[in-house]
Design an enzyme around this catalytic site. Structure first.
Site, mmCIF file in Angstrom:
data_model
loop_
_atom_site.group_PDB
_atom_site.id
_atom_site.type_symbol
_atom_site.label_atom_id
_atom_site.label_comp_id
_atom_site.label_asym_id
_atom_site.label_seq_id
_atom_site.Cartn_x
_atom_site.Cartn_y
_atom_site.Cartn_z
ATOM 1 N N ARG A 156 -4.403 8.309 3.668
ATOM 2 C CA ARG A 156 -2.934 7.553 2.998
ATOM 3 C C ARG A 156 -2.764 8.431 1.657
ATOM 4 N NH1 ARG A 156 -3.607 1.557 2.244
ATOM 5 N NH2 ARG A 156 -3.168 1.945 -0.147
ATOM 6 N N HIS B 83 -8.892 5.641 2.699
ATOM 7 C CA HIS B 83 -7.830 5.974 2.057
ATOM 8 C C HIS B 83 -7.471 7.454 2.018
ATOM 9 C CE1 HIS B 83 -8.584 1.846 0.800
ATOM 10 N NE2 HIS B 83 -7.356 1.692 0.705
ATOM 11 N N ASP C 50 5.324 -4.311 6.728
ATOM 12 C CA ASP C 50 5.770 -5.724 6.924
ATOM 13 C C ASP C 50 5.600 -6.651 6.004
ATOM 14 O OD1 ASP C 50 3.074 -5.547 7.508
ATOM 15 O OD2 ASP C 50 3.261 -6.253 9.436
ATOM 16 N N GLY D 150 1.005 -1.131 0.281
ATOM 17 C CA GLY D 150 -0.129 -0.135 0.081
ATOM 18 C C GLY D 150 0.819 1.130 -0.009
ATOM 19 N N ARG E 228 -24.208 9.238 13.719
ATOM 20 C CA ARG E 228 -23.744 9.262 12.117
ATOM 21 C C ARG E 228 -22.154 8.307 12.385
ATOM 22 N NH1 ARG E 228 -28.351 10.438 11.745
ATOM 23 N NH2 ARG E 228 -29.058 12.139 10.195
ATOM 24 N N MET F 292 -7.932 4.002 9.980
ATOM 25 C CA MET F 292 -7.312 2.836 9.625
ATOM 26 C C MET F 292 -6.393 2.471 10.524
ATOM 27 S SD MET F 292 -6.442 3.334 5.707
ATOM 28 C CE MET F 292 -7.335 2.480 4.342
ATOM 29 N N ARG G 294 0.618 -5.125 -5.585
ATOM 30 C CA ARG G 294 0.678 -6.208 -4.066
ATOM 31 C C ARG G 294 1.029 -7.475 -4.834
ATOM 32 N NH1 ARG G 294 -0.758 -3.921 0.679
ATOM 33 N NH2 ARG G 294 -2.750 -2.886 0.570
ATOM 34 N N THR H 38 4.563 2.893 6.777
ATOM 35 C CA THR H 38 3.209 2.526 6.844
ATOM 36 C C THR H 38 2.547 3.520 7.733
ATOM 37 O OG1 THR H 38 1.535 1.206 7.738
ATOM 38 C CG2 THR H 38 3.681 0.903 8.756
ATOM 39 N N ILE H 39 1.297 4.181 7.349
ATOM 40 C CA ILE H 39 0.495 4.755 8.075
ATOM 41 C C ILE H 39 0.026 4.298 9.295
ATOM 42 C CG2 ILE H 39 -0.550 6.068 6.203
ATOM 43 C CD1 ILE H 39 -3.054 4.745 6.694
ATOM 44 N N ASP H 40 0.139 2.880 9.580
ATOM 45 C CA ASP H 40 -0.233 2.047 10.858
ATOM 46 C C ASP H 40 0.803 2.290 12.100
ATOM 47 O OD1 ASP H 40 -2.377 1.318 8.899
ATOM 48 O OD2 ASP H 40 -1.339 -0.614 8.536
ATOM 49 N N GLU I 240 -10.225 0.591 12.796
ATOM 50 C CA GLU I 240 -10.812 -0.277 11.917
ATOM 51 C C GLU I 240 -10.665 -1.833 12.111
ATOM 52 O OE1 GLU I 240 -9.038 -0.202 7.915
ATOM 53 O OE2 GLU I 240 -6.877 -0.631 8.780
ATOM 54 N N ARG J 71 -5.039 -1.340 10.592
ATOM 55 C CA ARG J 71 -5.011 -2.830 10.642
ATOM 56 C C ARG J 71 -5.228 -3.184 12.224
ATOM 57 N NH1 ARG J 71 -0.488 -5.603 7.467
ATOM 58 N NH2 ARG J 71 0.509 -4.648 9.420
ATOM 59 N N ARG K 89 -25.541 15.340 17.731
ATOM 60 C CA ARG K 89 -25.433 13.977 17.707
ATOM 61 C C ARG K 89 -24.151 13.480 17.927
ATOM 62 N NH1 ARG K 89 -26.557 15.159 10.995
ATOM 63 N NH2 ARG K 89 -28.609 14.812 11.060
ATOM 64 N N ASP L 153 3.009 0.350 12.975
ATOM 65 C CA ASP L 153 3.081 -0.842 13.525
ATOM 66 C C ASP L 153 4.445 -1.908 13.057
ATOM 67 O OD1 ASP L 153 2.363 -1.572 10.995
ATOM 68 O OD2 ASP L 153 0.809 -2.996 11.738
HETATM 69 O O1 F6P Z 1 -1.438 -0.713 5.930
HETATM 70 C C1 F6P Z 1 -1.885 0.399 5.423
HETATM 71 C C2 F6P Z 1 -3.325 0.211 5.225
HETATM 72 O O2 F6P Z 1 -3.721 1.468 4.968
HETATM 73 C C3 F6P Z 1 -4.158 -0.054 6.556
HETATM 74 O O3 F6P Z 1 -4.386 0.904 7.380
HETATM 75 C C4 F6P Z 1 -5.548 -0.595 5.733
HETATM 76 O O4 F6P Z 1 -6.253 -1.568 6.585
HETATM 77 C C5 F6P Z 1 -4.959 -1.271 4.416
HETATM 78 O O5 F6P Z 1 -3.761 -0.543 4.406
HETATM 79 C C6 F6P Z 1 -5.719 -1.042 3.264
HETATM 80 O O6 F6P Z 1 -5.274 -1.603 2.196
HETATM 81 P P1 F6P Z 1 -5.749 -1.663 0.681
HETATM 82 O O7 F6P Z 1 -5.166 -0.185 0.370
HETATM 83 O O8 F6P Z 1 -5.310 -2.644 -0.156
HETATM 84 O O9 F6P Z 1 -7.335 -1.335 0.889
#
Ligand code: F6P
Length: 342
Positions: free
Chosen positions: A275, A272, A104, A11, A266, A170, A73, A126-128, A223, A172, A163, A130
């Site tokens: 990202r 995305h 990773d 990604g 709501r 995101m 990918r 990675t934005i995650d 998520e 993961r 509300r 991790d």
């Molecule tokens: O690992 C980065 C990430 O943006 C996660 O936060 C998210 O779950 C995943 O990639 C989404 O992947 P894709 O772009 O394949 O939908």
């Protein structure tokens, strides 16, 4: 003269272009060697799609989102036969070492190729946030900024309408973005995979706020949290690295909270948006430092390594650190956020 290949796989993430620029400038200007860009991640290495990269080719890309090399990918162990499927391109273009910028999944593939003989230097992205072995990944700061801006905007509309808004971010299997954006945006509750949650407790926070005349609540949901009991069953597709495709649990959380409280609720799933676009200044600097360091390691032949941030220093760690479990949000960090769940 050493020829250094560079590829971005998996990604995308803000800051990839800053790494490509840094590797190119450092290899060409600092080491007098050559860089070739490998297109669309491992796919380019498997199919021979590469192009020379000169300093002038990477001007003006520092602040651009995405990756000028493209990504995919495709994986040599899933769609090919490992090292054998990339050897032809390496030989045809005289590539001595590959700088692999990836998450990773990508870095684990790089580690396997390194075991088969490919000289590799990894750059974690990675934005995650991790990836094990590094204190921070570039891209994370930008994602947190995007999510924080979104929360700020959601507060004003939630308040106008009295509300609850459930915002899904995101991350993961980890709650880094949720915790940091939640702290920065002043969230009233944050649910992350690392900490079990109780929706009755969350509902009580929302009721208590209403009793005190506070006309809105923001619940940030990572998520990757397990869906609340009784949610619609979902079978999620997996990507080539075996990761589940996540997204949408906020709808189940919102329904469960609305049912418990009766408050109009709501959902916003940021997806995305987190990202895409331009990296923050912090991510540009971190990605640039990592790219320069990776270039130096590649030029020095210090391969089977990955660059990492430790404290304030960029260091090299063994590439096999990527086999450790994804980095968890430490409880003390979540505890800071929890102070404001009122
Ligand atoms: O690992 C980065 C990430 O943006 C996660 O936060 C998210 O779950 C995943 O990639 C989404 O992947 P894709 O772009 O394949 O939908």
């Amino acid at each position: 003269m050493t020829v250094v290949g560079v590829l971005t796989a998996g990604g995308d993430c803000p800051g990839l272009n800053a790494v490509i620029r840094a590797v190119t400038a450092r290899i060409e200007g600092g080491h007098g060697s050559e860089v070739v860009g490998i297109l669309d991640g491992w796919e380019g290495l498997m199919t021979g799609r590469v192009r020379p990269l000169r300093r002038d080719d990477v001007r003006g890309i520092l602040g651009r989102g995405g990756t000028v090399l493209g990504t995919s990918r495709m994986d040599p162990y899933v769609h090919g036969d490992g090292y054998a499927s990339v050897r032809g391109t390496l030989e045809a273009h005289g590539i001595d070492v590959v700088v692999v910028v990836g998450g990773d999944g990508t870095l684990r593939t790089a580690r396997r190729l390194a075991e088969e003989g490919l000289p590799v230097v990894g750059v974690p992205k990675t934005i995650d946030n991790d990836i094990p072995g590094t204190d921070l990944c570039f891209g994370f700061d930008t994602a947190v900024q995007v999510a924080t801006d979104a929360i700020d905007r959601l507060v004003t509309t939630a308040e106008s309408h009295n509300r609850v808004v459930v915002v899904e971010v995101m991350g993961r299997t980890r709650g880094w973005i949720a915790t940091y954006a939640g702290i920065a945006g002043g969230a009233d509750a944050i649910l992350i995979p690392e900490v079990p949650y109780d929706l009755d407790e969350v509902a009580e926070i929302l009721r208590s706020r209403q009793r005190r005349g506070i006309r809105y609540s923001i619940v940030v949901v990572a998520e990757g949290i397990p869906p609340p009991p009784g949610s619609r069953a979902t079978t999620r597709p997996r990507d080539v690295f075996g990761f589940e495709r996540l997204g949408g649990v906020a709808y189940d959380v919102a329904a469960a909270l609305e049912e418990r409280t009766g408050f109009e609720t709501r959902v916003t799933v940021l997806g995305h948006l987190q990202r895409g676009g331009s990296p923050t200044a912090f991510d540009r600097v971190l990605a640039t430092r990592m790219g320069v360091h990776a270039a130096d390691l590649a030029a020095a032949g210090e391969t089977s390594t990955m660059v990492a941030l430790r404290g304030d220093e960029i260091v090299a760690v063994p590439l096999d650190r990527v086999d450790d479990e994804p980095r968890r949000v430490p409880f003390d960090r979540y505890d800071v956020a929890r102070t404001f769940f009122d």
